[in-house]
Motif scaffolding. Structure first.
Motif, PDB file in Angstrom:
ATOM      1  N   LYS A   2       0.834  -1.190   0.000  1.00  0.00           N
ATOM      2  CA  LYS A   2       0.000   0.000   0.000  1.00  0.00           C
ATOM      3  C   LYS A   2       0.874   1.246   0.000  1.00  0.00           C
ATOM      4  CE  LYS A   2      -3.669   0.114   2.681  1.00  0.00           C
ATOM      5  NZ  LYS A   2      -4.527   0.302   3.884  1.00  0.00           N
ATOM      6  N   HIS A   4       0.624   5.385   0.259  1.00  0.00           N
ATOM      7  CA  HIS A   4      -0.200   6.540   0.610  1.00  0.00           C
ATOM      8  C   HIS A   4       0.398   7.787  -0.027  1.00  0.00           C
ATOM      9  CE1 HIS A   4      -2.277   4.306   3.908  1.00  0.00           C
ATOM     10  NE2 HIS A   4      -1.131   3.656   3.946  1.00  0.00           N
ATOM     11  N   ILE A   6      -0.597  12.267  -1.127  1.00  0.00           N
ATOM     12  CA  ILE A   6      -1.533  13.375  -0.909  1.00  0.00           C
ATOM     13  C   ILE A   6      -1.759  14.248  -2.136  1.00  0.00           C
ATOM     14  CG2 ILE A   6      -1.366  13.617   1.586  1.00  0.00           C
ATOM     15  CD1 ILE A   6       0.788  15.757   1.160  1.00  0.00           C
ATOM     16  N   PHE A  69       1.653  14.619   7.255  1.00  0.00           N
ATOM     17  CA  PHE A  69       0.984  13.537   6.532  1.00  0.00           C
ATOM     18  C   PHE A  69       1.620  12.185   6.851  1.00  0.00           C
ATOM     19  CE2 PHE A  69       0.917  11.044   2.454  1.00  0.00           C
ATOM     20  CZ  PHE A  69      -0.404  10.600   2.567  1.00  0.00           C
ATOM     21  N   HIS A  72       0.499  11.271  10.397  1.00  0.00           N
ATOM     22  CA  HIS A  72      -0.923  10.909  10.386  1.00  0.00           C
ATOM     23  C   HIS A  72      -1.136   9.530   9.769  1.00  0.00           C
ATOM     24  CE1 HIS A  72      -5.282  11.284   9.786  1.00  0.00           C
ATOM     25  NE2 HIS A  72      -5.060  10.843   8.549  1.00  0.00           N
ATOM     26  N   THR A  73      -0.444   9.269   8.659  1.00  0.00           N
ATOM     27  CA  THR A  73      -0.611   7.984   7.974  1.00  0.00           C
ATOM     28  C   THR A  73      -0.174   6.829   8.853  1.00  0.00           C
ATOM     29  OG1 THR A  73      -0.307   9.002   5.803  1.00  0.00           O
ATOM     30  CG2 THR A  73       0.086   6.630   5.963  1.00  0.00           C
ATOM     31  N   THR A  76      -2.652   6.289  11.657  1.00  0.00           N
ATOM     32  CA  THR A  76      -3.894   5.692  11.145  1.00  0.00           C
ATOM     33  C   THR A  76      -3.708   4.211  10.852  1.00  0.00           C
ATOM     34  OG1 THR A  76      -4.536   7.805  10.152  1.00  0.00           O
ATOM     35  CG2 THR A  76      -5.625   5.829   9.318  1.00  0.00           C
ATOM     36  N   GLU A  77      -2.536   3.835  10.346  1.00  0.00           N
ATOM     37  CA  GLU A  77      -2.251   2.445  10.010  1.00  0.00           C
ATOM     38  C   GLU A  77      -1.691   1.666  11.200  1.00  0.00           C
ATOM     39  OE1 GLU A  77      -2.629   0.910   6.778  1.00  0.00           O
ATOM     40  OE2 GLU A  77      -3.861   2.710   6.515  1.00  0.00           O
ATOM     41  N   VAL A 189       4.986   5.785   1.907  1.00  0.00           N
ATOM     42  CA  VAL A 189       4.336   7.094   1.902  1.00  0.00           C
ATOM     43  C   VAL A 189       5.094   7.985   0.926  1.00  0.00           C
ATOM     44  CG1 VAL A 189       3.630   9.100   3.252  1.00  0.00           C
ATOM     45  CG2 VAL A 189       3.671   6.833   4.331  1.00  0.00           C
ATOM     46  N   LEU A 205      -6.033  12.867   1.139  1.00  0.00           N
ATOM     47  CA  LEU A 205      -5.471  11.594   1.598  1.00  0.00           C
ATOM     48  C   LEU A 205      -5.902  10.505   0.631  1.00  0.00           C
ATOM     49  CD1 LEU A 205      -6.295  11.875   5.429  1.00  0.00           C
ATOM     50  CD2 LEU A 205      -4.317  12.771   4.180  1.00  0.00           C
ATOM     51  N   GLU A 207      -4.594   6.599  -1.543  1.00  0.00           N
ATOM     52  CA  GLU A 207      -3.734   5.422  -1.479  1.00  0.00           C
ATOM     53  C   GLU A 207      -3.948   4.546  -2.699  1.00  0.00           C
ATOM     54  OE1 GLU A 207      -6.331   2.321   1.200  1.00  0.00           O
ATOM     55  OE2 GLU A 207      -5.428   4.029   2.261  1.00  0.00           O
TER      56      GLU A 207
END
Length: 226
Positions: A2, A4, A6, A69, A72-73, A76-77, A189, A205, A207
């Motif tokens: 994955k 991510h 922006i 970012f 935050h990523t 969140t993960e 990221v 945001l 992905e």
């Protein structure tokens, strides 16, 4: 894996077929500013609270926001525990050099942030790479063969950081090299993702899953989609 990101980084080649709308120009200059770290011109950065004009006086915000970012990523993960943040080396990231562009980009982005201590200079190039027109390949296998990985990554969880996702070949090569060295790559990221149409948002945001190299630009896609 994955990835991510922006910004939708509308490519120069696609721009020759269908011009960038103004908000994609803003995204283009934002990604360029994060990547290079030098003021080029004023533009608007788009945040949930609204547009903020970036100029020479507040230019330091661009990398700070990229760092926000990243933080935050990972939160969140749920990937903030004992993780290494490894910059994918820019072309100047050769073994023996003191530093390189993407490493400095990540250091500035995460300066005084919770994950600053997680930055790890874990991948370098064996030697200075040829430009494409000089015969240098650009496949995943080519990049993988040129990478040197710090053995300290063995047994560690890793998140890759880069400026732009285009075909994904260097990100995938970095994942391959790290996995072979005994690391677990959780994802990546980036600031931008190279796009060829307007299906991806200029800011927000976003992905994508990348398991194989993505197709690069072809002229017949310039007015219609990475």
């Amino acid at each position: 894996m994955k990835v991510h990101f922006i910004c939708g980084y509308y490519s120069d080649l696609a721009h020759t077929s269908k011009k960038r709308p103004e908000d994609y120009w803003d995204a283009y200059f934002y990604v360029w500013a994060v990547k290079v770290g030098k003021f080029r011109r004023s533009f608007f950065a788009h945040k949930p609270s609204g547009k903020i004009r970036i100029n020479r006086g507040n230019f330091e915000l661009v990398r700070q926001w990229f760092g926000d970012f990243i933080v935050h990523t990972l939160k969140t993960e749920n990937e903030t525990d004992d993780v290494l943040l490894i910059p994918v080396p820019s072309k100047d990231g050769v073994v023996g050099e003191k530093t390189f562009r993407t490493l400095e980009m990540v250091r500035e982005a995460l300066s005084k942030k919770p994950l600053e201590a997680c930055i790890f200079d874990g991948i370098r190039w064996k030697m200075k790479l040829q430009a494409a027109h000089e015969g240098g390949g650009r496949s995943r296998a080519f990049w993988r063969d040129q990478m040197v990985v710090d053995p300290a990554v063995e047994g560690r969880s890793v998140v890759l950081i880069d400026d732009v996702l285009s075909t994904g070949s260097t990100l995938l090569a970095a994942r391959d090299a790290l996995t072979a060295a005994g690391a677990t790559v959780l994802g990546a990221v980036t600031c931008g993702r190279t796009i060829y149409d307007l299906a991806t948002k200029p800011f927000g945001l976003q992905e994508i899953w990348v398991e194989n190299e993505l197709s690069d630009y072809s002229g017949n896609r310039g007015a219609s989609q990475d």
